[in-house]
Structures are given as C-alpha cells and as structure tokens.
Design a protein around this motif. Structure first.
Motif, PDB file in Angstrom:
ATOM      1  N   GLN A 138      -9.622   4.419 -16.413  1.00 15.00           N
ATOM      2  CA  GLN A 138      -9.523   4.328 -14.967  1.00 15.00           C
ATOM      3  C   GLN A 138      -9.103   2.927 -14.517  1.00 15.00           C
ATOM      4  O   GLN A 138      -8.299   2.769 -13.597  1.00 15.00           O
ATOM      5  CB  GLN A 138     -10.858   4.698 -14.327  1.00 15.00           C
ATOM      6  N   LYS A 139      -9.642   1.886 -15.165  1.00 20.29           N
ATOM      7  CA  LYS A 139      -9.238   0.530 -14.818  1.00 20.29           C
ATOM      8  C   LYS A 139      -7.765   0.303 -15.108  1.00 20.29           C
ATOM      9  O   LYS A 139      -7.037  -0.297 -14.312  1.00 20.29           O
ATOM     10  CB  LYS A 139     -10.097  -0.483 -15.595  1.00 20.29           C
ATOM     11  N   GLN A 140      -7.324   0.778 -16.274  1.00 15.48           N
ATOM     12  CA  GLN A 140      -5.924   0.597 -16.628  1.00 15.48           C
ATOM     13  C   GLN A 140      -5.013   1.400 -15.706  1.00 15.48           C
ATOM     14  O   GLN A 140      -3.924   0.937 -15.341  1.00 15.48           O
ATOM     15  CB  GLN A 140      -5.698   1.030 -18.085  1.00 15.48           C
ATOM     16  N   LYS A 141      -5.466   2.576 -15.296  1.00 17.60           N
ATOM     17  CA  LYS A 141      -4.650   3.403 -14.401  1.00 17.60           C
ATOM     18  C   LYS A 141      -4.484   2.725 -13.047  1.00 17.60           C
ATOM     19  O   LYS A 141      -3.387   2.688 -12.487  1.00 17.60           O
ATOM     20  CB  LYS A 141      -5.291   4.775 -14.232  1.00 17.60           C
ATOM     21  N   LEU A 142      -5.579   2.176 -12.500  1.00 17.06           N
ATOM     22  CA  LEU A 142      -5.480   1.463 -11.233  1.00 17.06           C
ATOM     23  C   LEU A 142      -4.578   0.242 -11.343  1.00 17.06           C
ATOM     24  O   LEU A 142      -3.838  -0.096 -10.429  1.00 17.06           O
ATOM     25  CB  LEU A 142      -6.873   1.036 -10.764  1.00 17.06           C
ATOM     26  N   LYS A 143      -4.628  -0.418 -12.503  1.00 14.87           N
ATOM     27  CA  LYS A 143      -3.808  -1.604 -12.705  1.00 14.87           C
ATOM     28  C   LYS A 143      -2.334  -1.258 -12.826  1.00 14.87           C
ATOM     29  O   LYS A 143      -1.461  -1.964 -12.305  1.00 14.87           O
ATOM     30  CB  LYS A 143      -4.282  -2.347 -13.958  1.00 14.87           C
ATOM     31  N   ASP A 144      -2.030  -0.148 -13.504  1.00 14.16           N
ATOM     32  CA  ASP A 144      -0.637   0.207 -13.767  1.00 14.16           C
ATOM     33  C   ASP A 144       0.015   0.963 -12.620  1.00 14.16           C
ATOM     34  O   ASP A 144       1.235   0.906 -12.458  1.00 14.16           O
ATOM     35  CB  ASP A 144      -0.537   1.038 -15.044  1.00 14.16           C
ATOM     36  N   ASP A 145      -0.766   1.700 -11.853  1.00 18.07           N
ATOM     37  CA  ASP A 145      -0.184   2.497 -10.773  1.00 18.07           C
ATOM     38  C   ASP A 145       0.471   1.601  -9.724  1.00 18.07           C
ATOM     39  O   ASP A 145      -0.014   0.488  -9.433  1.00 18.07           O
ATOM     40  CB  ASP A 145      -1.258   3.349 -10.100  1.00 18.07           C
ATOM     41  N   ALA A 146       1.566   2.066  -9.161  1.00 17.78           N
ATOM     42  CA  ALA A 146       2.242   1.359  -8.069  1.00 17.78           C
ATOM     43  C   ALA A 146       1.701   1.892  -6.752  1.00 17.78           C
ATOM     44  O   ALA A 146       2.103   2.960  -6.287  1.00 17.78           O
ATOM     45  CB  ALA A 146       3.749   1.537  -8.171  1.00 17.78           C
ATOM     46  N   GLN A 147       0.764   1.159  -6.147  1.00 10.88           N
ATOM     47  CA  GLN A 147       0.158   1.616  -4.904  1.00 10.88           C
ATOM     48  C   GLN A 147       1.164   1.511  -3.750  1.00 10.88           C
ATOM     49  O   GLN A 147       1.884   0.510  -3.637  1.00 10.88           O
ATOM     50  CB  GLN A 147      -1.091   0.800  -4.571  1.00 10.88           C
ATOM     51  N   PRO A 148       1.229   2.539  -2.890  1.00  8.29           N
ATOM     52  CA  PRO A 148       2.147   2.483  -1.749  1.00  8.29           C
ATOM     53  C   PRO A 148       1.600   1.581  -0.647  1.00  8.29           C
ATOM     54  O   PRO A 148       0.410   1.639  -0.315  1.00  8.29           O
ATOM     55  CB  PRO A 148       2.215   3.941  -1.288  1.00  8.29           C
ATOM     56  N   ILE A 149       2.454   0.743  -0.093  1.00 12.71           N
ATOM     57  CA  ILE A 149       2.064  -0.152   0.996  1.00 12.71           C
ATOM     58  C   ILE A 149       3.106  -0.050   2.102  1.00 12.71           C
ATOM     59  O   ILE A 149       4.276   0.248   1.848  1.00 12.71           O
ATOM     60  CB  ILE A 149       1.920  -1.614   0.521  1.00 12.71           C
ATOM     61  N   ALA A 150       2.664  -0.277   3.317  1.00 18.82           N
ATOM     62  CA  ALA A 150       3.556  -0.315   4.476  1.00 18.82           C
ATOM     63  C   ALA A 150       3.666  -1.750   4.957  1.00 18.82           C
ATOM     64  O   ALA A 150       2.654  -2.459   5.053  1.00 18.82           O
ATOM     65  CB  ALA A 150       3.026   0.590   5.584  1.00 18.82           C
ATOM     66  N   VAL A 151       4.882  -2.197   5.243  1.00 21.98           N
ATOM     67  CA  VAL A 151       5.145  -3.559   5.703  1.00 21.98           C
ATOM     68  C   VAL A 151       5.788  -3.486   7.077  1.00 21.98           C
ATOM     69  O   VAL A 151       6.812  -2.813   7.258  1.00 21.98           O
ATOM     70  CB  VAL A 151       6.059  -4.315   4.721  1.00 21.98           C
ATOM     71  N   THR A 152       5.168  -4.139   8.061  1.00 14.19           N
ATOM     72  CA  THR A 152       5.690  -4.140   9.424  1.00 14.19           C
ATOM     73  C   THR A 152       5.881  -5.570   9.887  1.00 14.19           C
ATOM     74  O   THR A 152       5.467  -6.532   9.222  1.00 14.19           O
ATOM     75  CB  THR A 152       4.744  -3.391  10.377  1.00 14.19           C
TER      76      THR A 152
ATOM     77  N   SER B 255       6.406 -10.378  -9.292  1.00 10.68           N
ATOM     78  CA  SER B 255       6.944  -9.040  -9.489  1.00 10.68           C
ATOM     79  C   SER B 255       6.070  -8.063  -8.725  1.00 10.68           C
ATOM     80  O   SER B 255       4.850  -8.047  -8.890  1.00 10.68           O
ATOM     81  CB  SER B 255       6.962  -8.660 -10.973  1.00 10.68           C
ATOM     82  N   PHE B 256       6.688  -7.289  -7.845  1.00 11.24           N
ATOM     83  CA  PHE B 256       5.954  -6.325  -7.040  1.00 11.24           C
ATOM     84  C   PHE B 256       6.135  -4.909  -7.570  1.00 11.24           C
ATOM     85  O   PHE B 256       6.152  -3.946  -6.819  1.00 11.24           O
ATOM     86  CB  PHE B 256       6.430  -6.405  -5.583  1.00 11.24           C
ATOM     87  N   GLU B 257       6.283  -4.788  -8.900  1.00 13.57           N
ATOM     88  CA  GLU B 257       6.476  -3.467  -9.483  1.00 13.57           C
ATOM     89  C   GLU B 257       5.253  -2.575  -9.304  1.00 13.57           C
ATOM     90  O   GLU B 257       5.361  -1.351  -9.314  1.00 13.57           O
ATOM     91  CB  GLU B 257       6.815  -3.598 -10.965  1.00 13.57           C
ATOM     92  N   THR B 258       4.072  -3.174  -9.156  1.00 22.60           N
ATOM     93  CA  THR B 258       2.858  -2.376  -8.973  1.00 22.60           C
ATOM     94  C   THR B 258       2.444  -2.296  -7.508  1.00 22.60           C
ATOM     95  O   THR B 258       1.317  -1.918  -7.207  1.00 22.60           O
ATOM     96  CB  THR B 258       1.705  -2.966  -9.802  1.00 22.60           C
ATOM     97  N   LEU B 259       3.338  -2.692  -6.597  1.00 22.83           N
ATOM     98  CA  LEU B 259       3.151  -2.475  -5.169  1.00 22.83           C
ATOM     99  C   LEU B 259       4.449  -1.879  -4.632  1.00 22.83           C
ATOM    100  O   LEU B 259       5.502  -2.508  -4.705  1.00 22.83           O
ATOM    101  CB  LEU B 259       2.806  -3.767  -4.440  1.00 22.83           C
ATOM    102  N   ARG B 260       4.383  -0.676  -4.099  1.00 25.32           N
ATOM    103  CA  ARG B 260       5.588   0.056  -3.708  1.00 25.32           C
ATOM    104  C   ARG B 260       5.633   0.164  -2.191  1.00 25.32           C
ATOM    105  O   ARG B 260       4.749   0.738  -1.568  1.00 25.32           O
ATOM    106  CB  ARG B 260       5.552   1.436  -4.360  1.00 25.32           C
ATOM    107  N   ILE B 261       6.696  -0.399  -1.578  1.00 23.31           N
ATOM    108  CA  ILE B 261       6.850  -0.363  -0.134  1.00 23.31           C
ATOM    109  C   ILE B 261       7.385   1.013   0.281  1.00 23.31           C
ATOM    110  O   ILE B 261       8.388   1.490  -0.244  1.00 23.31           O
ATOM    111  CB  ILE B 261       7.803  -1.476   0.339  1.00 23.31           C
ATOM    112  N   VAL B 262       6.689   1.644   1.225  1.00 18.46           N
ATOM    113  CA  VAL B 262       7.092   2.962   1.720  1.00 18.46           C
ATOM    114  C   VAL B 262       7.160   2.901   3.240  1.00 18.46           C
ATOM    115  O   VAL B 262       6.465   2.111   3.881  1.00 18.46           O
ATOM    116  CB  VAL B 262       6.096   4.052   1.270  1.00 18.46           C
TER     117      VAL B 262
END
Length: 696
Positions: A51-65, A89-96
């Motif tokens: 679970q820790k590794q999954k949270l670390k590797d997943d690219a969480q979606p973020i909104a930027v305004t 590197s923002f590979e693990t933060l995904r702008i949507v």
C-alpha cells in the motif's frame, strides 16, 4: 507461620508435571503463539509495504487554477541542474482539468487543488504565493500534498541559490515560496479520519472478547462442573441445546458490544480534544451512523459467538478453553489491523473478507463514505459466516469423541499416537503454521546473494522434511498420506496439458489484474535467476522447476490435502479439502498480488490429485509450469514464445486446459480407501484416533 519449603517444592513439581501432561493446553499456550506471530507479520507486512509503494508510485490527479498555475509547473519541469539532471519531476502528480475544484476535491475526483495567483519569477524579490487545498480525511490527498510540498521545497531551495548568486545575498536568505494549506474536510470528518480507524479496531476486538468468556462457560464450564451429562438427557435434541446456548452467548455479546459503543461515544470526545485539538469538535455520530453500526454488530457478534462456542466445545475444561483465546486473537488481529493501513478502500473484493469488512465498514460509516453495493455484501457475507460457524458448532456438539474427550497422553510426557491411514486436520494446520514460522525465523540466516541455498534450504528443510517427519511421528501411512500410487494415462496427459497451458493463462491474469513493480530484493533475485538460466539452464530447471514441484506437491497435495480430506465429512468433503489446501498454497507464496493466480493453480493441482488419486500428475503439471516460467529467460525458448501473440496463445491455452479438465471430470474418480488401494469415491475410512477421525 512456618513454611515447609520441601512441601512447596513438591506441590510446584506436581502442578508443573500436570501442566506438562496436558499437551493440548501446553501447545496452545506456549507453542502456538510462537507459530502464529510470524504468520501475522507475514500477512500484514506485505500489505503495508504494497500500500505504501502503491501510494508512492500512483500519479495522483491534481487541479491547478490561477493565471500563473501552468507557468509554475512549466518552469519547474524545464529547470536542470548544472550536472544536466532535471531538478523536479511531476510524474507522480497528474494535472487534470476541473470545472469545480472544491467539489471535485471533496468528492475525491482530485487529490489536490493548487492556486497560483502570482507570477513565478525566480529572480524576483518576492515569494510566489501558492495555496494548496487538500482533504485531510483522505490518504490519497495527504500523499499528494506531501509530494507537492517536497517538490516546492526543492524548487524553493534552487531559487534561493539562483537569487544568492545573482545578488550576492547570504546563504540563509528567506524562502521565496510560501505555501498555505487549506483543508476542505470539516472538523467532524477530520476527527473521523484521525480516530475512526482506531475506534473500528477497538470495537471489533472488544466484541470478540465479550463473546469468548460466556461461550467458554456455556460448554466447557458444563463439562467441568459435571452437568453436561444431565443436560443431554433432557427432553430436547443436541441441536436445540447448541442453538439455545448460542442465543444466550449472543445476547451477552450484543449487550456488551452496545455498552462498549456507548462508553466510547461518551469518553472519546474529551480524549480526542486532548490528543488532537486540530480535529475540532470531534466525531459526529448521527442516528443513521449509529443504526449502521448496530446493524452490523448483530451478525458480527453472531460470528464471534459461534466461533467461541465451537472452541468451547473442543475444550475439555475452562482452563483449556481460556488458552484458545490467544490463537483466536492472533487470527482475528491481522484481519482487523487492515483498517490501520493507508488507503485501503472497502471494495467489492474486500467486502466478503470476514472481520476486515466490518472494520472497513465502521470506518467508512464514520466518514460518510459507504456505498449500497459494498454495504449489502458486508452484511450478507457476515451473516453467512455466522451461519457457517454456528453449523460447525452444532457439528462438533454432535460428535461424542469431541464432547466427551478424555485426558490425553496417560502418565507419559511424550507419547506417539496410534497408527493411522492419514493425518488429521489439526496436524495439517500445525504443519502449515510451523512451516510459515520457520520461514519467518530462518529468512535472516539465508544470504540473498546466493540463489542456490536461498531456494534449496526452504524447499528441503521447511517443506519436505517437516511433512515427512510429522507423518512418521503420527504413524501415518505413506501411501495414504502422500498418495503414492500409479495414475492413469489420461491423468498424465491432462497434467502435461495443464502444466503447459497454466503459465500462459497465469501471465495473462497477472497482466489483467495489474501487478505493481517488484521490490528491490525481488528484482535482485530475478536477476540471479536470469543469470543462472543463461549460464546453466539444466541446473535452473532442476533447482527452480523440478525441486519445488516435488517438495510442494508432497506438502500441499500430499500431506495437507489428505489430512483435510480425512477431517471433512459428508458430500463435498474432497472439494472443501482441495479449496482449503489451494488457499494455504497461495498464502504460502507470500506476495498478495499473486495470491489469485497461485490459488487458481492450487485448485488445478488439487483437482488433478483428487481425480487421479495420485500425487504424480500434480508434480508433472507443477514442474512444467515452473519450468516454462524459468526457460522464458533462456534465449532459444524466449524466441519461440515471442512468435506467438497473446491473442493466439491465451485462447489456445484456455481451450487446451478446458479439454484436459473436462476429460478428467468425465472419467471415474480414483480415490484411496482405508487401505490405500483404489476405492469408491467418498468411501469412509475407519477412525484413526478418538479426536481425529480419518473417514471422509
């Protein structure tokens, strides 16, 4: 008052000798916890790590305004250090995109909402104000916020270096980026997030303990008081007796659970205010939340009451029954501790899992995040488990050898049992727990840098030798225990087809369910396997393909399957034995992400052993499955596999496997009778001992 020390010593020696003679109690109190603690760690540790590794590797979606949000991220991506490496590197933060960031953040569609209203001038004089909106009751949001904070910290430090060089400023110049965090979660939801997991865990544990002691008194207490015989001559059936005792235990358990819930509600408010004042006003338990908790407490209390009643029926005395509480807790605790893991949602896959589904449901109920489908699965499955446990209690109560089990072992401390055709279910569970525990305690002695002893030692000393030695100690027939007999030609042909088709289907299944990246230790072992295959393919096949097939089949489809077949009774006994041995086969391979394909492989191997009545078809299929996986790293075989696409290989393998299974289903099942010779399917064998009947 004069004390005779010699008399004291005699009394102490007498009590100690009596305790040592009670082997079952001695085993449960001293040895079983030592075996179960590693099982608990082996069950929880991979889940925590995964679970820790999954949270670390997943690219969480973020909104930027904001007018400068995209510019900040563009600058951050373009910056490189003097050595040529990228700074961020923002590979693990995904702008949507998000039309309503606040609503999307509250609903969980995005993990962060970032506002940038000022131009990100790295060589300017002012800090760039960045506002981060998070959901303090979501592990995903908190993980994304930590990632973004680290990224902005790195950018801030780099900006300080640039400004220092450009203006000749001191090294300790103030940070140019000020990050302000605003939490959209209301105080009561933050309190539920902080304390909901703990409350769910405590409630389940207290419910279990509340059911245990009245259940022990209901049956084991009757035995000890000598009133069981009087009760049995009453004008009623034993089933009515068990159900009546169960209802009495259930009433006490529900009353205790309700009082515990009320007590926690009255006392946790001041405690939460003292421990976490940032949580605000504390938990808000609405009538609907209270109703949901009480609704699930009924089947959960029924489950624990029935299990405790079954253990009480097994016990000869209250003292022995009380010793069963420790292993029961060790079984329940890992299932309940899942709620403590980060970001474990109550999915349709976890909703049928006993105890785990209850703690996750309690947590989500406090957070206001329950769903109708998972709620229905949790309720129905918990009621089903309670009914199965009550059925088991009735079945145990109907067995004279269980209800009136006498003292064991006579006057000797160590006594070998009488000869038997096959071992019993208790011996199988003990063997599995011992093997898992030996693996846990012995893994630190094995070097991860030497592949040969890393595979050879566990297979020989943790799998093969323990089951052979235990079968010898129990005086179990080798032919009956390990299914040593000649299989039919059709079973051999089916085993060959299954062994060749299984790895193709397993790989397809792993790709379908999505297996994460292996750990660093696993990658190192895989590199050693590739090196061994390329340098010595025959040695790799013998070490990784053939040896585990022999040892594990003797263990799981030999000792365990035969033991469970002798323990279960009635129609479907062999099917239940196959399923249980396959489940333990999957758990033994540790990695949770591979449990499903390993379980399915265990079902296939158990089916081969059950239908053929022999161990050899399973060994053949197991060896071919392992060998196919190993030789895929050998260039000649890898080139052959590369010629077939999944669109062709997977359907072909599925058809071949289905044909092999159908052929075995249509043939007459060959089973062992009491003498180890082929006999009619399901024919009972004579009981091998008072407490472990060997018949099906």
């Amino acid at each position: 008052m004069r004390v005779d020390l010699r008399t004291v010593g005699l009394v102490a020696a007498k009590e100690l000798r009596e305790s040592l003679r009670d082997r079952r109690t001695l085993f449960v109190a001293l040895l079983l916890p030592v075996l179960l603690y590693p099982l608990m760690m082996l069950a929880v540790a991979p889940l925590v790590s995964m679970q820790k590794q999954k949270l670390k590797d997943d690219a969480q979606p973020i909104a930027v305004t904001g007018p400068y949000g995209s510019k900040l991220f563009e600058i951050s991506r373009q910056i490189t250090k003097p050595d040529g490496k990228r700074l961020l590197s923002f590979e693990t933060l995904r702008i949507v995109p998000s039309a309503d960031p606040e609503r999307d953040l509250e609903s969980g569609d995005i993990a962060l909402w970032i506002e940038v209203t000022e131009p990100p001038e790295l060589l300017g004089d002012k800090p760039v104000r960045v506002v981060v909106h998070r959901d303090g009751s979501s592990d995903v949001s908190l993980t994304a916020e930590r990632k973004f904070a680290q990224a902005m910290s790195d950018l801030s430090e780099f900006t300080v270096e640039l400004r220092t060089e450009a203006r000749g400023l001191p090294k300790d110049w103030h940070k140019p980026i000020a990050v302000e965090t605003l939490d959209v979660a209301p105080p009561e939801r933050r309190a539920a997030y902080l304390f909901g997991k703990m409350l769910a865990f405590i409630l389940v544990v207290l419910t279990l303990s509340s059911s245990f002691y009245p259940a022990i008194d209901a049956v084991a207490g009757e035995k000890e008081r000598g009133t069981m015989e009087t009760l049995l001559v009453a004008p009623c059936g034993r089933t009515e007796l068990v159900i009546g005792k169960f209802l009495a235990v259930l009433v006490v358990t529900l009353a205790a659970a309700t009082l515990n819930l009320a007590s926690m509600g009255l006392t946790m408010g001041p405690l939460m205010t003292a421990l976490a004042p940032e949580a605000g006003i504390g938990l808000a338990v609405t009538p609907s939340v209270l109703f949901g908790i009480l609704a699930l407490l009924v089947p959960l209390s029924a489950l624990f009451s029935a299990v405790s009643l079954a253990l009480s029926t097994l016990a000869r005395s209250v003292k022995e029954g009380q010793h069963y509480l420790t292993p029961l807790f060790l079984v329940v605790m890992p299932l309940a501790m899942v709620v403590i893991l980060p970001n474990v949602p109550l999915t349709t896959a976890l909703a049928p899992l006993p105890v785990t589904n209850a703690v996750l449901f309690f947590r989500d109920l406090l957070l206001g995040k329950t769903e109708p489908v998972t709620t229905a699965i949790v309720m129905i499955s918990t009621f089903a488990y309670a009914a199965a446990a009550l059925w088991a209690s009735v079945a145990l109560f109907l067995r004279e050898e269980t209800l009136f089990r006498g003292p064991e072992g006579g006057t000797a401390l160590v006594v070998r049992p009488a000869p038997r055709e096959r071992p019993g279910g208790a011996a199988a569970l003990f063997l599995f727990a011992a093997a898992m525990s030996f693996y846990w305690y012995g893994q630190s002695w094995l070097s991860q840098d030497d592949l040969v002893p890393l595979i050879l030692a566990p297979q020989i000393f943790l799998i093969l030798l323990p089951c052979v030695l235990l079968a010898w100690w129990l005086r179990a027939s080798p032919a009956g225990t390990f299914r040593f007999r000649a299989p039919g030609g059709l079973a051999i042909a089916a085993a060959v087809v299954a062994g060749l088709a299984a790895p193709i289907l397993n790989n397809a299944l792993l790709r379908a369910v999505g297996v994460g990246e292996p750990s660093e230790a696993m990658r190192a072992i895989e590199a050693q396997i590739r090196a061994l295959v390329r340098s010595n393919p025959l040695g790799a096949v013998l070490l990784i393909g053939v040896l585990p097939a022999i040892c594990e089949e003797l263990f799981f489809r030999g000792f365990l399957l035969s033991a469970f077949s002798s323990a279960f009774r009635g129609r479907g006994a062999e099917v239940r034995a196959v399923v249980l041995s396959a489940a333990l086969f999957a758990v033994f391979h540790i990695a949770p992400e591979r449990w499903l394909p390993t379980f399915l492989m265990g079902l296939l191997l158990g089916f081969l052993a059950s239908r053929s009545g022999a161990i050899w078809p399973g060994m053949i299929a197991h060896a071919l499955n392992n060998t196919s996986a190993v030789l895929q790293e050998w260039p000649p075989v890898r080139d052959v596999y590369a010629r077939f696409s999944d669109d062709v290989a997977v359907p072909a393998a599925g058809v071949l496997l289905a044909v092999a299974i159908a052929a075995l289903v249509l043939t007459r099942r060959r089973a062992f009778g009491a003498s180890g010779a082929p006999g009619a399917s399901g024919a009972p064998a004579p009981a091998s001992s008072v407490d472990e009947p060997a018949g099906r």
